[in-house]
Design a protein around this motif. Structure first.
Motif, PDB file in Angstrom:
ATOM      1  N   GLY A 103      33.361  29.250 -36.863  1.00  0.00           N
ATOM      2  CA  GLY A 103      33.834  29.268 -35.487  1.00  0.00           C
ATOM      3  C   GLY A 103      34.189  27.887 -34.970  1.00  0.00           C
ATOM      4  N   SER A 104      34.942  27.860 -33.881  1.00  0.00           N
ATOM      5  CA  SER A 104      35.290  26.594 -33.246  1.00  0.00           C
ATOM      6  C   SER A 104      34.065  25.988 -32.580  1.00  0.00           C
ATOM      7  N   PHE A 105      34.171  24.731 -32.197  1.00  0.00           N
ATOM      8  CA  PHE A 105      33.045  24.060 -31.551  1.00  0.00           C
ATOM      9  C   PHE A 105      32.638  24.783 -30.272  1.00  0.00           C
ATOM     10  N   ILE A 106      33.622  25.219 -29.474  1.00  0.00           N
ATOM     11  CA  ILE A 106      33.309  25.882 -28.203  1.00  0.00           C
ATOM     12  C   ILE A 106      32.547  27.174 -28.458  1.00  0.00           C
ATOM     13  N   LEU A 107      32.992  27.949 -29.438  1.00  0.00           N
ATOM     14  CA  LEU A 107      32.332  29.215 -29.750  1.00  0.00           C
ATOM     15  C   LEU A 107      30.921  28.967 -30.285  1.00  0.00           C
ATOM     16  N   GLN A 108      30.776  27.991 -31.154  1.00  0.00           N
ATOM     17  CA  GLN A 108      29.455  27.652 -31.686  1.00  0.00           C
ATOM     18  C   GLN A 108      28.533  27.145 -30.586  1.00  0.00           C
ATOM     19  N   ASP A 109      29.081  26.365 -29.680  1.00  0.00           N
ATOM     20  CA  ASP A 109      28.290  25.826 -28.583  1.00  0.00           C
ATOM     21  C   ASP A 109      27.766  26.944 -27.687  1.00  0.00           C
ATOM     22  N   GLN A 110      28.620  27.911 -27.395  1.00  0.00           N
ATOM     23  CA  GLN A 110      28.190  29.046 -26.569  1.00  0.00           C
ATOM     24  C   GLN A 110      27.124  29.870 -27.288  1.00  0.00           C
ATOM     25  N   LEU A 111      27.276  29.998 -28.598  1.00  0.00           N
ATOM     26  CA  LEU A 111      26.307  30.764 -29.383  1.00  0.00           C
ATOM     27  C   LEU A 111      24.963  30.061 -29.447  1.00  0.00           C
ATOM     28  N   SER A 112      24.971  28.751 -29.626  1.00  0.00           N
ATOM     29  CA  SER A 112      23.730  28.005 -29.808  1.00  0.00           C
ATOM     30  C   SER A 112      22.910  27.940 -28.542  1.00  0.00           C
ATOM     31  N   VAL A 113      23.508  28.229 -27.401  1.00  0.00           N
ATOM     32  CA  VAL A 113      22.781  28.196 -26.135  1.00  0.00           C
ATOM     33  C   VAL A 113      21.729  29.292 -26.080  1.00  0.00           C
ATOM     34  N   TYR A 114      22.029  30.451 -26.662  1.00  0.00           N
ATOM     35  CA  TYR A 114      21.171  31.620 -26.464  1.00  0.00           C
ATOM     36  C   TYR A 114      19.727  31.429 -26.935  1.00  0.00           C
ATOM     37  N   PRO A 115      19.475  30.970 -28.150  1.00  0.00           N
ATOM     38  CA  PRO A 115      18.066  30.876 -28.580  1.00  0.00           C
ATOM     39  C   PRO A 115      17.357  29.611 -28.107  1.00  0.00           C
ATOM     40  N   SER A 116      18.057  28.670 -27.459  1.00  0.00           N
ATOM     41  CA  SER A 116      17.462  27.355 -27.243  1.00  0.00           C
ATOM     42  C   SER A 116      17.236  26.981 -25.781  1.00  0.00           C
ATOM     43  N   THR A 117      17.660  27.807 -24.837  1.00  0.00           N
ATOM     44  CA  THR A 117      17.570  27.406 -23.436  1.00  0.00           C
ATOM     45  C   THR A 117      16.301  27.881 -22.764  1.00  0.00           C
ATOM     46  N   GLY A 118      15.433  28.554 -23.501  1.00  0.00           N
ATOM     47  CA  GLY A 118      14.209  29.033 -22.900  1.00  0.00           C
ATOM     48  C   GLY A 118      14.342  30.402 -22.274  1.00  0.00           C
ATOM     49  N   GLY A 119      15.549  30.945 -22.303  1.00  0.00           N
ATOM     50  CA  GLY A 119      15.773  32.274 -21.753  1.00  0.00           C
ATOM     51  C   GLY A 119      15.582  33.348 -22.812  1.00  0.00           C
ATOM     52  N   ARG A 120      16.298  34.433 -22.654  1.00  0.00           N
ATOM     53  CA  ARG A 120      16.140  35.552 -23.569  1.00  0.00           C
ATOM     54  C   ARG A 120      16.659  35.189 -24.961  1.00  0.00           C
ATOM     55  N   ASN A 121      15.901  35.565 -25.958  1.00  0.00           N
ATOM     56  CA  ASN A 121      16.318  35.354 -27.342  1.00  0.00           C
ATOM     57  C   ASN A 121      17.034  36.612 -27.826  1.00  0.00           C
ATOM     58  N   TYR A 122      18.355  36.541 -27.906  1.00  0.00           N
ATOM     59  CA  TYR A 122      19.142  37.714 -28.253  1.00  0.00           C
ATOM     60  C   TYR A 122      19.065  38.062 -29.736  1.00  0.00           C
ATOM     61  N   LEU A 123      18.460  37.181 -30.519  1.00  0.00           N
ATOM     62  CA  LEU A 123      18.317  37.461 -31.950  1.00  0.00           C
ATOM     63  C   LEU A 123      16.920  37.968 -32.298  1.00  0.00           C
ATOM     64  N   LYS A 124      16.115  38.223 -31.303  1.00  0.00           N
ATOM     65  CA  LYS A 124      14.771  38.751 -31.557  1.00  0.00           C
ATOM     66  C   LYS A 124      14.865  40.265 -31.754  1.00  0.00           C
ATOM     67  N   LEU A 125      14.865  40.684 -33.007  1.00  0.00           N
ATOM     68  CA  LEU A 125      15.010  42.098 -33.334  1.00  0.00           C
ATOM     69  C   LEU A 125      13.864  42.581 -34.219  1.00  0.00           C
ATOM     70  N   SER A 126      12.686  42.009 -34.025  1.00  0.00           N
ATOM     71  CA  SER A 126      11.544  42.337 -34.886  1.00  0.00           C
ATOM     72  C   SER A 126      11.101  43.787 -34.742  1.00  0.00           C
ATOM     73  N   SER A 127      11.432  44.413 -33.639  1.00  0.00           N
ATOM     74  CA  SER A 127      11.017  45.810 -33.429  1.00  0.00           C
ATOM     75  C   SER A 127      12.150  46.804 -33.702  1.00  0.00           C
ATOM     76  N   PHE A 128      13.255  46.322 -34.265  1.00  0.00           N
ATOM     77  CA  PHE A 128      14.400  47.207 -34.488  1.00  0.00           C
ATOM     78  C   PHE A 128      14.078  48.255 -35.562  1.00  0.00           C
ATOM     79  N   ARG A 129      14.342  49.511 -35.260  1.00  0.00           N
ATOM     80  CA  ARG A 129      14.142  50.616 -36.208  1.00  0.00           C
ATOM     81  C   ARG A 129      15.255  51.644 -36.015  1.00  0.00           C
ATOM     82  N   ASP A 130      15.844  52.071 -37.106  1.00  0.00           N
ATOM     83  CA  ASP A 130      16.815  53.164 -37.091  1.00  0.00           C
ATOM     84  C   ASP A 130      16.380  54.155 -38.163  1.00  0.00           C
ATOM     85  N   ASN A 131      15.707  55.225 -37.749  1.00  0.00           N
ATOM     86  CA  ASN A 131      15.158  56.192 -38.702  1.00  0.00           C
ATOM     87  C   ASN A 131      16.011  57.445 -38.834  1.00  0.00           C
TER      88      ASN A 131
END
Length: 360
Positions: A103-131
């Motif tokens: 991805g471009s720098f702008i796209l990567q920059d927007q992506l990297s904000v999510y897990p690092s700003t202290g807000g919601r971690n959108y990659l936290k999927l430890s409870s994901f189940r599809d049975n």
């Protein structure tokens, strides 16, 4: 079984068509093309990887305004968090991985904000189940692992100051070696530790019993394999630098070094099975790690420091000499050059030794 599979595939196709039709009706004109591209890249097929054309379309939103890039990441994360389908979830994660890599720098920059700003971690999927089916259940384990892996990849990239990529030129490698040589010992060990954590997460990859020949998982394994080769290269540069600095590591740093080298060695067998590329580099790295563990473990590089600590420990606690330790330079306070390659670290250590002994 074939009938069930065909029925599931048919249901998936219907869901994809329905989602795209709904998006065409309710989406605003500015976001219609984005929503359609995202839906087409993250279909319900558990075996087919995202179409490269749709991946390219998603990446193209990073070459416009920051607002457009932000909207693309927001739409991607919303789809990831709202779906209960393992196929859709893992394809969303694959798109995230492509953004990190290409991805471009702008796209990567927007992506990297999510897990690092202290807000919601959108990659936290430890409870994901599809049975829904045995296939989707097994794919769910891949979703959980892949999300954790991408978290580690983003975290490691943040520590290093750049996104790990699959290839680098000779000039870039020389520039990286120069940057690494300027790092302080704690920062250097911190980067090795972060890269080691990434290697450990790669080793946690699920074992697929019923997913052989799944092109979707094969693509993911390929993407992770490229990251592995890049990480090995970065680890090799840093371990080689530490090897030049063994004589100027503090006792605390040496203990941390032994621990991280042990963790790397524990990953050896699993990592060797990942790729046969760069075999010479990988083998030289394991050889160097083993050699360094022997040096640090024997304490050969720390005899002077150990002697000083023992001498100071025997001082009378109430004496002026003992209290003078608070005013005298300790080893960690001495002038420490970035790399022992310049031949100055032994001098800095000797100055520190003489300073303490003269006060005893």
């Amino acid at each position: 079984m074939g009938l069930i599979t065909n029925l599931r595939d048919l249901i998936g196709i219907i869901k994809d068509k329905a989602s795209q039709s709904k998006a065409a009706i309710i989406s605003k004109p500015k976001t219609l093309s984005l929503n359609l591209a995202l839906l087409r890249a993250t279909t319900h097929d558990p075996f087919a990887p995202p179409n490269p054309k749709h991946i390219t379309t998603m990446l193209s939103y990073g070459y416009s305004s920051r607002a457009t890039a932000s909207a693309a990441i927001e739409a991607l994360m919303d789809r990831l968090q709202s779906t209960h389908d393992s196929s859709v979830a893992i394809k969303c994660l694959a798109v995230v991985h492509h953004i990190i890599k290409d991805g471009s720098f702008i796209l990567q920059d927007q992506l990297s904000v999510y897990p690092s700003t202290g807000g919601r971690n959108y990659l936290k999927l430890s409870s994901f189940r599809d049975n829904t089916t045995p296939v989707t259940w097994e794919l769910s384990s891949w979703v959980r692992w892949y999300a954790r892996y991408l978290e580690h990849l983003l975290s490691t990239s943040r520590v290093l100051g750049f996104f790990l990529c699959s290839t680098s030129s000779t000039a870039e490698k020389d520039k990286e070696e120069e940057k690494v040589s300027a790092l302080t010992n704690p920062d250097l060990l911190r980067e090795i530790d972060s890269l080691t954590s990434l290697m450990e997460e790669i080793c946690n990859r699920p074992d697929s019993l019923h997913m052989h020949g799944n092109e979707l998982l094969e693509q993911i394994i390929s993407l992770v394999g490229e990251d592995y080769l890049s990480s090995i290269n970065e680890i090799s540069i840093r371990v080689d630098e530490v090897n030049h600095r063994l004589s100027c590591l503090s006792f605390v740093d040496s203990v941390e070094l032994v621990c991280v080298l042990k963790r790397l060695e524990d990953c050896k067998e699993r990592l060797l099975a990942l790729s046969s590329r760069k075999k010479a580099l990988v083998e030289s790295l394991w050889s160097l790690i083993s050699e360094m563990k022997g040096k640090v473990g024997d304490g050969k590089a720390y005899k002077e420091e150990g002697r000083l600590l023992l001498t100071m420990g025997r001082k009378d606690a109430g004496s002026e000499s003992a209290r003078f330790g608070e005013r005298a330079l300790s080893y960690s306070d001495s002038v420490r050059f970035s790399s022992a390659r310049f031949g100055l670290n032994e001098y800095a250590l000797q100055v520190n030794v003489e300073s303490v002994e003269s006060c005893a």
